[in-house]
Scaffold this motif. Structure first.
Motif, mmCIF file in Angstrom:
data_model
loop_
_atom_site.group_PDB
_atom_site.id
_atom_site.type_symbol
_atom_site.label_atom_id
_atom_site.label_comp_id
_atom_site.label_asym_id
_atom_site.label_seq_id
_atom_site.Cartn_x
_atom_site.Cartn_y
_atom_site.Cartn_z
ATOM 1 N N LYS A 124 16.102 -17.860 -9.489
ATOM 2 C CA LYS A 124 14.940 -18.201 -9.342
ATOM 3 C C LYS A 124 13.269 -18.740 -10.303
ATOM 4 O O LYS A 124 12.550 -18.576 -9.831
ATOM 5 N N ALA A 125 14.109 -19.956 -10.331
ATOM 6 C CA ALA A 125 13.140 -21.323 -10.145
ATOM 7 C C ALA A 125 12.857 -21.670 -8.811
ATOM 8 O O ALA A 125 12.345 -22.328 -9.193
ATOM 9 N N ARG A 126 13.040 -21.426 -7.925
ATOM 10 C CA ARG A 126 13.114 -22.492 -7.283
ATOM 11 C C ARG A 126 11.379 -21.620 -6.790
ATOM 12 O O ARG A 126 11.470 -21.144 -6.305
ATOM 13 N N GLY A 127 11.251 -23.149 -6.159
ATOM 14 C CA GLY A 127 9.511 -23.019 -5.780
ATOM 15 C C GLY A 127 8.537 -23.237 -6.835
ATOM 16 O O GLY A 127 7.232 -23.480 -6.624
ATOM 17 N N VAL A 128 8.707 -22.798 -7.920
ATOM 18 C CA VAL A 128 7.944 -22.749 -9.037
ATOM 19 C C VAL A 128 8.052 -24.270 -9.417
ATOM 20 O O VAL A 128 8.824 -24.127 -10.897
ATOM 21 N N ASP A 129 6.921 -24.771 -9.320
ATOM 22 C CA ASP A 129 6.909 -26.533 -9.539
ATOM 23 C C ASP A 129 6.402 -26.560 -11.024
ATOM 24 O O ASP A 129 5.004 -27.046 -11.061
ATOM 25 N N PHE A 130 6.405 -26.019 -12.369
ATOM 26 C CA PHE A 130 5.876 -26.508 -13.025
ATOM 27 C C PHE A 130 6.683 -26.904 -14.429
ATOM 28 O O PHE A 130 7.745 -27.363 -14.013
ATOM 29 N N PRO A 131 6.243 -28.101 -15.033
ATOM 30 C CA PRO A 131 6.935 -28.592 -15.949
ATOM 31 C C PRO A 131 7.840 -27.789 -17.271
ATOM 32 O O PRO A 131 9.275 -27.992 -17.224
ATOM 33 N N VAL A 132 6.971 -26.840 -17.349
ATOM 34 C CA VAL A 132 7.831 -25.253 -18.337
ATOM 35 C C VAL A 132 7.066 -24.224 -17.625
ATOM 36 O O VAL A 132 6.142 -23.691 -17.357
ATOM 37 N N LEU A 133 8.540 -23.468 -17.253
ATOM 38 C CA LEU A 133 8.027 -22.105 -17.005
ATOM 39 C C LEU A 133 8.403 -21.029 -18.242
ATOM 40 O O LEU A 133 9.694 -21.056 -19.545
ATOM 41 N N LEU A 134 7.690 -20.112 -18.567
ATOM 42 C CA LEU A 134 7.512 -19.104 -19.072
ATOM 43 C C LEU A 134 7.854 -17.542 -18.308
ATOM 44 O O LEU A 134 7.446 -16.910 -17.697
ATOM 45 N N CYS A 135 8.824 -16.945 -19.292
ATOM 46 C CA CYS A 135 8.352 -15.427 -19.245
ATOM 47 C C CYS A 135 9.152 -14.627 -20.579
ATOM 48 O O CYS A 135 9.190 -15.634 -21.494
ATOM 49 N N GLY A 136 8.919 -13.409 -20.589
ATOM 50 C CA GLY A 136 9.093 -12.510 -21.531
ATOM 51 C C GLY A 136 10.141 -11.378 -21.250
ATOM 52 O O GLY A 136 11.316 -11.851 -20.695
ATOM 53 N N HIS A 137 9.872 -10.060 -21.643
ATOM 54 C CA HIS A 137 10.221 -8.900 -20.946
ATOM 55 C C HIS A 137 11.997 -8.434 -21.668
ATOM 56 O O HIS A 137 12.541 -7.358 -21.816
ATOM 57 N N THR A 138 12.479 -9.596 -21.838
ATOM 58 C CA THR A 138 14.024 -9.285 -22.330
ATOM 59 C C THR A 138 14.134 -8.874 -24.392
ATOM 60 O O THR A 138 14.817 -8.302 -24.528
ATOM 61 N N HIS A 139 12.509 -9.579 -24.182
ATOM 62 C CA HIS A 139 12.986 -10.146 -25.919
ATOM 63 C C HIS A 139 14.007 -10.707 -26.578
ATOM 64 O O HIS A 139 14.503 -10.978 -28.140
ATOM 65 N N ILE A 140 14.441 -11.307 -25.961
ATOM 66 C CA ILE A 140 15.993 -12.233 -25.784
ATOM 67 C C ILE A 140 15.047 -13.813 -25.892
ATOM 68 O O ILE A 140 14.687 -14.338 -25.725
ATOM 69 N N ALA A 141 14.709 -14.347 -27.354
ATOM 70 C CA ALA A 141 14.206 -15.889 -27.224
ATOM 71 C C ALA A 141 15.144 -16.549 -26.928
ATOM 72 O O ALA A 141 16.793 -17.131 -27.599
ATOM 73 N N ARG A 142 15.048 -17.693 -25.569
ATOM 74 C CA ARG A 142 15.950 -18.822 -25.564
ATOM 75 C C ARG A 142 15.122 -19.732 -24.948
ATOM 76 O O ARG A 142 13.929 -19.493 -24.451
ATOM 77 N N ILE A 143 16.346 -20.857 -25.369
ATOM 78 C CA ILE A 143 15.278 -21.899 -24.356
ATOM 79 C C ILE A 143 16.522 -22.255 -23.526
ATOM 80 O O ILE A 143 17.397 -22.743 -24.154
ATOM 81 N N VAL A 144 15.973 -22.710 -21.820
ATOM 82 C CA VAL A 144 17.212 -23.116 -21.284
ATOM 83 C C VAL A 144 16.475 -24.433 -20.320
ATOM 84 O O VAL A 144 14.611 -24.517 -20.477
ATOM 85 N N ARG A 145 16.859 -25.807 -20.771
ATOM 86 C CA ARG A 145 16.975 -26.937 -19.557
ATOM 87 C C ARG A 145 17.437 -26.806 -18.657
ATOM 88 O O ARG A 145 18.343 -27.598 -18.467
ATOM 89 N N LEU A 146 16.527 -26.659 -17.783
ATOM 90 C CA LEU A 146 17.549 -27.165 -16.226
ATOM 91 C C LEU A 146 17.442 -28.657 -15.908
ATOM 92 O O LEU A 146 17.191 -29.230 -16.328
ATOM 93 N N ARG A 147 18.520 -28.607 -15.326
ATOM 94 C CA ARG A 147 18.958 -30.514 -14.567
ATOM 95 C C ARG A 147 17.787 -30.691 -13.993
ATOM 96 O O ARG A 147 18.181 -32.208 -14.509
ATOM 97 N N ASP A 148 17.522 -30.073 -13.402
ATOM 98 C CA ASP A 148 15.727 -31.521 -12.416
ATOM 99 C C ASP A 148 14.922 -31.196 -14.020
ATOM 100 O O ASP A 148 13.897 -32.318 -13.403
ATOM 101 N N GLY A 149 15.109 -31.214 -15.257
ATOM 102 C CA GLY A 149 14.503 -31.663 -16.459
ATOM 103 C C GLY A 149 13.224 -30.484 -16.906
ATOM 104 O O GLY A 149 12.902 -29.966 -17.802
#
Ligand SMILES: [Fe+2]
Length: 240
Positions: free
Chosen positions: A142-167
């Protein structure tokens, strides 16, 4: 640079005010909002009026979209209540919001995932009261082609932080206004910080007067919101 990220306020003005106070105390250069503004029985009108006054960079959530697109009989009971309360100026404000946005070419904003405001990104959504992490391949896809250092999402109400291998950092700040499965009623949001060219994130959980929020929801005819508002253990299936 420090950015506060709020999402899924769901009409809970007391929770929003507590989060604003926390942000003011910690300090941020900007606050940005990932949508689902008013769909809740605590104080939807007070919430939208405060948000219009604040005029934060904001994207539309799936519930905001339902309020604009669907006739009352196609709305769930909470959204039907909210739609009947909202004034034309409130609908106009929501109609003007984009589906996705960005900040300074660094931070990308979406409600669900880049392709859809109802597709959850960092959680498998819920089964009963269980919440689980999706696998790495599905998060990455789902991150494919979204070329920003930080990607934000909401909707689930579950707070999480994920770091992709590409940073790249993916952050869901959780919900300001209504907690699912966190096991705490505290209002959630996230702080992003860029130091030496690298972005970090932290998740906040803020105490507020949730008993009063539950009382307001009850007075508006929604006793089924009490447990979620005051404990944070309930899932969305019991609320909408
Ligand atoms: Fe939401």
């Amino acid at each position: 640079m420090r950015i506060a990220v709020i999402s899924d306020i769901h009409g809970n003005r007391p929770a929003l005010e507590a989060v604003e106070a926390d942000i003011a105390q910690l300090g941020a250069d900007a606050t940005i909002n990932l949508g689902d503004l008013v769909s809740g029985p605590v104080d939807p009108i007070g919430t939208i009026e405060l948000l219009i006054e604040r005029n934060l960079p904001t994207i539309i959530g799936n519930h905001d979209r339902y309020l604009l697109e669907r006739p009352p009989e196609k709305l769930d009971s909470v959204d039907r209540f909210v739609a009947a309360e909202l004034l034309p100026a409130h609908f106009d404000y929501m109609r003007g919001l984009p589906k996705t946005s960005e900040v300074a070419g660094e931070v990308y904003m979406c409600h669900g995932s880049p392709g859809s405001d109802v597709d959850p990104w960092l959680d498998n959504w819920w089964t009963g009261r269980t919440t689980t992490m999706p696998d790495e391949a599905s998060v990455l896809e789902k991150a494919r082609g979204v070329d920003f250092p930080v990607l934000l999402c909401g909707h689930t109400h579950i707070a999480r932080i994920v770091r992709l291998r590409d940073g790249r950092l993916i952050v869901n700040p959780g919900s300001v206004g209504i907690q699912f499965f966190h096991g705490a009623p505290d209002a959630r949001y996230a702080l992003l910080e860029r130091r030496n060219g690298k972005w970090s994130a932290s998740l906040r959980a803020v105490a507020y007067d949730w008993d009063n929020a539950a009382k307001l929801a009850l007075a508006n005819g929604f006793p089924n919101w009490t447990e979620a508002l005051t404990t944070g253990w309930v899932g969305a299936e019991a609320l909408f």
